[in-house]
Motif scaffolding. Structure first.
Motif, PDB file in Angstrom:
ATOM      1  N   GLY A 191      15.882 -19.329 -10.666  1.00  9.46           N
ATOM      2  CA  GLY A 191      16.796 -19.445  -9.535  1.00  9.46           C
ATOM      3  C   GLY A 191      17.668 -20.680  -9.569  1.00  9.46           C
ATOM      4  O   GLY A 191      18.597 -20.812  -8.745  1.00  9.46           O
ATOM      5  N   LEU A 192      17.416 -21.601 -10.484  1.00  2.89           N
ATOM      6  CA  LEU A 192      18.165 -22.862 -10.500  1.00  2.89           C
ATOM      7  C   LEU A 192      19.649 -22.702 -10.850  1.00  2.89           C
ATOM      8  O   LEU A 192      20.499 -23.297 -10.172  1.00  2.89           O
ATOM      9  CB  LEU A 192      17.506 -23.850 -11.467  1.00  2.89           C
ATOM     10  N   PRO A 193      20.023 -21.976 -11.905  1.00  2.00           N
ATOM     11  CA  PRO A 193      21.430 -21.982 -12.336  1.00  2.00           C
ATOM     12  C   PRO A 193      22.425 -21.581 -11.245  1.00  2.00           C
ATOM     13  O   PRO A 193      23.465 -22.232 -11.073  1.00  2.00           O
ATOM     14  CB  PRO A 193      21.452 -20.991 -13.504  1.00  2.00           C
ATOM     15  N   ALA A 194      22.122 -20.531 -10.497  1.00  2.00           N
ATOM     16  CA  ALA A 194      23.083 -20.032  -9.510  1.00  2.00           C
ATOM     17  C   ALA A 194      23.357 -21.065  -8.423  1.00  2.00           C
ATOM     18  O   ALA A 194      24.488 -21.165  -7.922  1.00  2.00           O
ATOM     19  CB  ALA A 194      22.564 -18.735  -8.893  1.00  2.00           C
ATOM     20  N   PHE A 195      22.341 -21.842  -8.050  1.00  2.00           N
ATOM     21  CA  PHE A 195      22.519 -22.832  -6.998  1.00  2.00           C
ATOM     22  C   PHE A 195      23.026 -24.165  -7.529  1.00  2.00           C
ATOM     23  O   PHE A 195      23.599 -24.961  -6.784  1.00  2.00           O
ATOM     24  CB  PHE A 195      21.202 -23.026  -6.243  1.00  2.00           C
ATOM     25  N   LEU A 196      22.817 -24.415  -8.805  1.00  2.00           N
ATOM     26  CA  LEU A 196      23.262 -25.666  -9.416  1.00  2.00           C
ATOM     27  C   LEU A 196      24.740 -25.601  -9.784  1.00  2.00           C
ATOM     28  O   LEU A 196      25.468 -26.593  -9.669  1.00  2.00           O
ATOM     29  CB  LEU A 196      22.417 -25.926 -10.665  1.00  2.00           C
ATOM     30  N   ARG A 197      25.174 -24.440 -10.193  1.00  2.00           N
ATOM     31  CA  ARG A 197      26.547 -24.252 -10.674  1.00  2.00           C
ATOM     32  C   ARG A 197      27.568 -24.519  -9.559  1.00  2.00           C
ATOM     33  O   ARG A 197      27.460 -23.967  -8.461  1.00  2.00           O
ATOM     34  CB  ARG A 197      26.705 -22.836 -11.206  1.00  2.00           C
ATOM     35  N   GLY A 198      28.535 -25.407  -9.841  1.00  2.00           N
ATOM     36  CA  GLY A 198      29.607 -25.678  -8.885  1.00  2.00           C
ATOM     37  C   GLY A 198      29.218 -26.587  -7.745  1.00  2.00           C
ATOM     38  O   GLY A 198      29.945 -26.680  -6.740  1.00  2.00           O
ATOM     39  N   THR A 199      28.069 -27.281  -7.861  1.00  2.00           N
ATOM     40  CA  THR A 199      27.632 -28.188  -6.799  1.00  2.00           C
ATOM     41  C   THR A 199      27.292 -29.552  -7.387  1.00  2.00           C
ATOM     42  O   THR A 199      27.215 -29.721  -8.600  1.00  2.00           O
ATOM     43  CB  THR A 199      26.378 -27.647  -6.079  1.00  2.00           C
ATOM     44  N   ALA A 200      27.054 -30.516  -6.497  1.00  2.00           N
ATOM     45  CA  ALA A 200      26.642 -31.856  -6.921  1.00  2.00           C
ATOM     46  C   ALA A 200      25.128 -32.018  -6.869  1.00  2.00           C
ATOM     47  O   ALA A 200      24.612 -33.136  -6.986  1.00  2.00           O
ATOM     48  CB  ALA A 200      27.315 -32.902  -6.046  1.00  2.00           C
ATOM     49  N   LEU A 201      24.407 -30.909  -6.713  1.00  2.00           N
ATOM     50  CA  LEU A 201      22.947 -30.972  -6.676  1.00  2.00           C
ATOM     51  C   LEU A 201      22.385 -31.371  -8.036  1.00  2.00           C
ATOM     52  O   LEU A 201      22.994 -31.125  -9.082  1.00  2.00           O
ATOM     53  CB  LEU A 201      22.373 -29.620  -6.279  1.00  2.00           C
ATOM     54  N   LEU A 202      21.190 -31.941  -8.005  1.00  2.03           N
ATOM     55  CA  LEU A 202      20.425 -32.208  -9.221  1.00  2.03           C
ATOM     56  C   LEU A 202      19.237 -31.251  -9.271  1.00  2.03           C
ATOM     57  O   LEU A 202      18.664 -30.905  -8.233  1.00  2.03           O
ATOM     58  CB  LEU A 202      19.903 -33.651  -9.240  1.00  2.03           C
ATOM     59  N   ALA A 203      18.877 -30.841 -10.474  1.00  2.00           N
ATOM     60  CA  ALA A 203      17.667 -30.031 -10.679  1.00  2.00           C
ATOM     61  C   ALA A 203      16.828 -30.714 -11.745  1.00  2.00           C
ATOM     62  O   ALA A 203      17.346 -31.053 -12.818  1.00  2.00           O
ATOM     63  CB  ALA A 203      18.023 -28.615 -11.105  1.00  2.00           C
ATOM     64  N   THR A 204      15.581 -30.944 -11.451  1.00  2.00           N
ATOM     65  CA  THR A 204      14.667 -31.552 -12.428  1.00  2.00           C
ATOM     66  C   THR A 204      13.743 -30.449 -12.934  1.00  2.00           C
ATOM     67  O   THR A 204      13.011 -29.821 -12.159  1.00  2.00           O
ATOM     68  CB  THR A 204      13.864 -32.693 -11.796  1.00  2.00           C
ATOM     69  N   ALA A 205      13.803 -30.215 -14.250  1.00  2.76           N
ATOM     70  CA  ALA A 205      13.111 -29.067 -14.834  1.00  2.76           C
ATOM     71  C   ALA A 205      12.697 -29.397 -16.261  1.00  2.76           C
ATOM     72  O   ALA A 205      13.145 -30.408 -16.828  1.00  2.76           O
ATOM     73  CB  ALA A 205      14.034 -27.835 -14.803  1.00  2.76           C
ATOM     74  N   PRO A 206      11.856 -28.555 -16.875  1.00  5.48           N
ATOM     75  CA  PRO A 206      11.438 -28.805 -18.261  1.00  5.48           C
ATOM     76  C   PRO A 206      12.626 -28.895 -19.209  1.00  5.48           C
ATOM     77  O   PRO A 206      13.567 -28.097 -19.141  1.00  5.48           O
ATOM     78  CB  PRO A 206      10.546 -27.605 -18.579  1.00  5.48           C
ATOM     79  N   ALA A 207      12.574 -29.872 -20.117  1.00  4.12           N
ATOM     80  CA  ALA A 207      13.685 -30.119 -21.038  1.00  4.12           C
ATOM     81  C   ALA A 207      13.996 -28.913 -21.909  1.00  4.12           C
ATOM     82  O   ALA A 207      15.156 -28.682 -22.280  1.00  4.12           O
ATOM     83  CB  ALA A 207      13.365 -31.333 -21.911  1.00  4.12           C
ATOM     84  N   ARG A 208      12.981 -28.120 -22.268  1.00  2.00           N
ATOM     85  CA  ARG A 208      13.221 -26.978 -23.159  1.00  2.00           C
ATOM     86  C   ARG A 208      14.082 -25.903 -22.514  1.00  2.00           C
ATOM     87  O   ARG A 208      14.626 -25.037 -23.215  1.00  2.00           O
ATOM     88  CB  ARG A 208      11.881 -26.390 -23.627  1.00  2.00           C
ATOM     89  N   LEU A 209      14.268 -25.955 -21.191  1.00  2.64           N
ATOM     90  CA  LEU A 209      15.160 -25.004 -20.536  1.00  2.64           C
ATOM     91  C   LEU A 209      16.622 -25.265 -20.883  1.00  2.64           C
ATOM     92  O   LEU A 209      17.477 -24.413 -20.649  1.00  2.64           O
ATOM     93  CB  LEU A 209      14.969 -25.059 -19.014  1.00  2.64           C
ATOM     94  N   HIS A 210      16.902 -26.446 -21.461  1.00  6.53           N
ATOM     95  CA  HIS A 210      18.280 -26.743 -21.870  1.00  6.53           C
ATOM     96  C   HIS A 210      18.730 -25.809 -22.993  1.00  6.53           C
ATOM     97  O   HIS A 210      19.936 -25.620 -23.198  1.00  6.53           O
ATOM     98  CB  HIS A 210      18.400 -28.209 -22.318  1.00  6.53           C
ATOM     99  N   GLY A 211      17.775 -25.248 -23.714  1.00  3.81           N
ATOM    100  CA  GLY A 211      18.110 -24.278 -24.747  1.00  3.81           C
ATOM    101  C   GLY A 211      18.084 -22.853 -24.230  1.00  3.81           C
ATOM    102  O   GLY A 211      18.306 -21.907 -24.998  1.00  3.81           O
ATOM    103  N   GLY A 212      17.825 -22.688 -22.930  1.00  2.63           N
ATOM    104  CA  GLY A 212      17.721 -21.362 -22.338  1.00  2.63           C
ATOM    105  C   GLY A 212      18.600 -21.230 -21.117  1.00  2.63           C
ATOM    106  O   GLY A 212      19.819 -21.380 -21.185  1.00  2.63           O
ATOM    107  N   ILE A 213      17.996 -20.999 -19.952  1.00  4.45           N
ATOM    108  CA  ILE A 213      18.765 -20.683 -18.750  1.00  4.45           C
ATOM    109  C   ILE A 213      19.601 -21.849 -18.238  1.00  4.45           C
ATOM    110  O   ILE A 213      20.536 -21.631 -17.453  1.00  4.45           O
ATOM    111  CB  ILE A 213      17.831 -20.172 -17.628  1.00  4.45           C
ATOM    112  N   LEU A 214      19.322 -23.079 -18.666  1.00  5.97           N
ATOM    113  CA  LEU A 214      20.094 -24.236 -18.194  1.00  5.97           C
ATOM    114  C   LEU A 214      20.999 -24.797 -19.286  1.00  5.97           C
ATOM    115  O   LEU A 214      21.409 -25.954 -19.221  1.00  5.97           O
ATOM    116  CB  LEU A 214      19.137 -25.326 -17.676  1.00  5.97           C
ATOM    117  N   ARG A 215      21.333 -23.975 -20.263  1.00  7.64           N
ATOM    118  CA  ARG A 215      22.126 -24.462 -21.403  1.00  7.64           C
ATOM    119  C   ARG A 215      23.528 -24.908 -20.992  1.00  7.64           C
ATOM    120  O   ARG A 215      24.136 -25.739 -21.671  1.00  7.64           O
ATOM    121  CB  ARG A 215      22.218 -23.389 -22.479  1.00  7.64           C
TER     122      ARG A 215
END
Length: 300
Positions: free
Chosen positions: A230-254
């Motif tokens: 659920g993080l990407p949809a709410f993070l996109r286009g906002t100034a919010l921060l999301a703290t999540a596992p680093a390996r997600l940078h290669g997946g849904i948070l790329r």
């Protein structure tokens, strides 16, 4: 020789026989087996009575096997190998296997490891159906009551009958939309920012928040979702921060920028967990090995 009905043999006695045959010495066999010389001698006496042969006789300062012992040795060795094989169950052939295997994993573990595992099943074991359910905060009863066959989680339950194997390590990282803001400069900037966080369906919070509160730190999180997906949809286009596992940078948070967490939080470990009754099951072992191979390639 006594009839087979009178046989009083077991794998331990046969192992003693082979140890003496290999070592040509009662004392050396005792050391190898970690038992006393008298225990070895007693077992040999029982075998002599059962098999109707001296088996070993004195030769100078040592002993030598009889012809019967030499000829019987290979047969006993083969018999023990066969008996040990029984404990592993019938042979497992992936391409012929047909069963459903249920893995409990939350979305982070699921998306990180299980698509690659599903590809292996399609290629090597098409008869195995993969069923995936949420793990939440896992409990021993999930495995004891066969609600699943295996759990992937950073939270191994404390139970003596639950086996565990490390898969890989990860660390928490700060994600943000680079078109909307910069990375937090320091801890003060991080805490003054607005966050999106996780509250799982079970009501459990992200372990990060519990660790921060133990240090007297609380994040301002006006948005919470039930999983990492659920993080990407709410993070996109906002100034919010999301703290999540680093390996997600290669997946849904790329698509988002990543920066180090400005708080000293230890890395965490993902484990696979299973009940001890499946420890030697050949199909279960094969599946665990595939998951471990996938994880090892990620760490390479």
């Amino acid at each position: 020789m006594n009839s087979i009905d009178d046989f009083n043999l077991d794998t331990r006695a046969l192992s003693v026989f082979l140890a003496v045959l290999d070592e040509r010495s009662v004392s050396a066999a005792a050391v190898r087996l970690g038992v006393s010389q008298s225990a070895v001698s007693h077992t040999l006496d029982r075998l002599r009575h059962t098999l109707g042969d001296p088996l070993f006789v004195k030769a100078g300062r040592g002993i030598t096997p009889t012809r019967y012992a030499i000829q019987t040795g290979p047969h006993i060795r083969h018999l023990l190998d066969e008996l040990r094989g029984l404990s592993l169950g019938p042979p497992f052939t992936p391409e012929r296997a047909e069963f459903t295997f249920t893995i409990a994993a939350n979305d982070y573990q699921r998306d990180l490891l299980l698509p690659a595992f599903a590809r292996i099943l399609r290629e090597q074991a098409p008869g195995i159906e993969l069923h995936i359910i949420p793990s939440g905060i896992p409990t021993p009863d999930m495995l004891r009551k066969d609600l699943c066959d295996l759990i992937i989680s950073p939270h191994p339950p404390p139970a003596n009958d639950i086996m565990q194997q490390r898969l890989l390590d990860d660390r928490m990282t700060v994600f943000h939309d680079a078109s909307q803001r910069e990375a937090p400069l320091d801890l003060e900037d991080y805490l003054h920012s607005r966050h999106i966080s996780i509250i799982f369906n079970t009501g459990a919070r992200l372990g990060l928040d519990e660790s921060l509160e133990a240090q007297g730190i609380r994040r301002n999180a006006p948005v919470t979702v039930s999983n990492f997906s659920g993080l990407p949809a709410f993070l996109r286009g906002t100034a919010l921060l999301a703290t999540a596992p680093a390996r997600l940078h290669g997946g849904i948070l790329r698509e988002f920028a990543a920066s180090p967490l400005p708080v000293p939080i230890k890395p965490f470990t993902l484990f696979m967990l299973w009940h001890q009754r499946h420890q030697k099951d050949p199909g279960h072992r094969w599946i665990r090995q595939q998951l471990l191979t996938i994880a090892n390639k990620m760490d390479a």
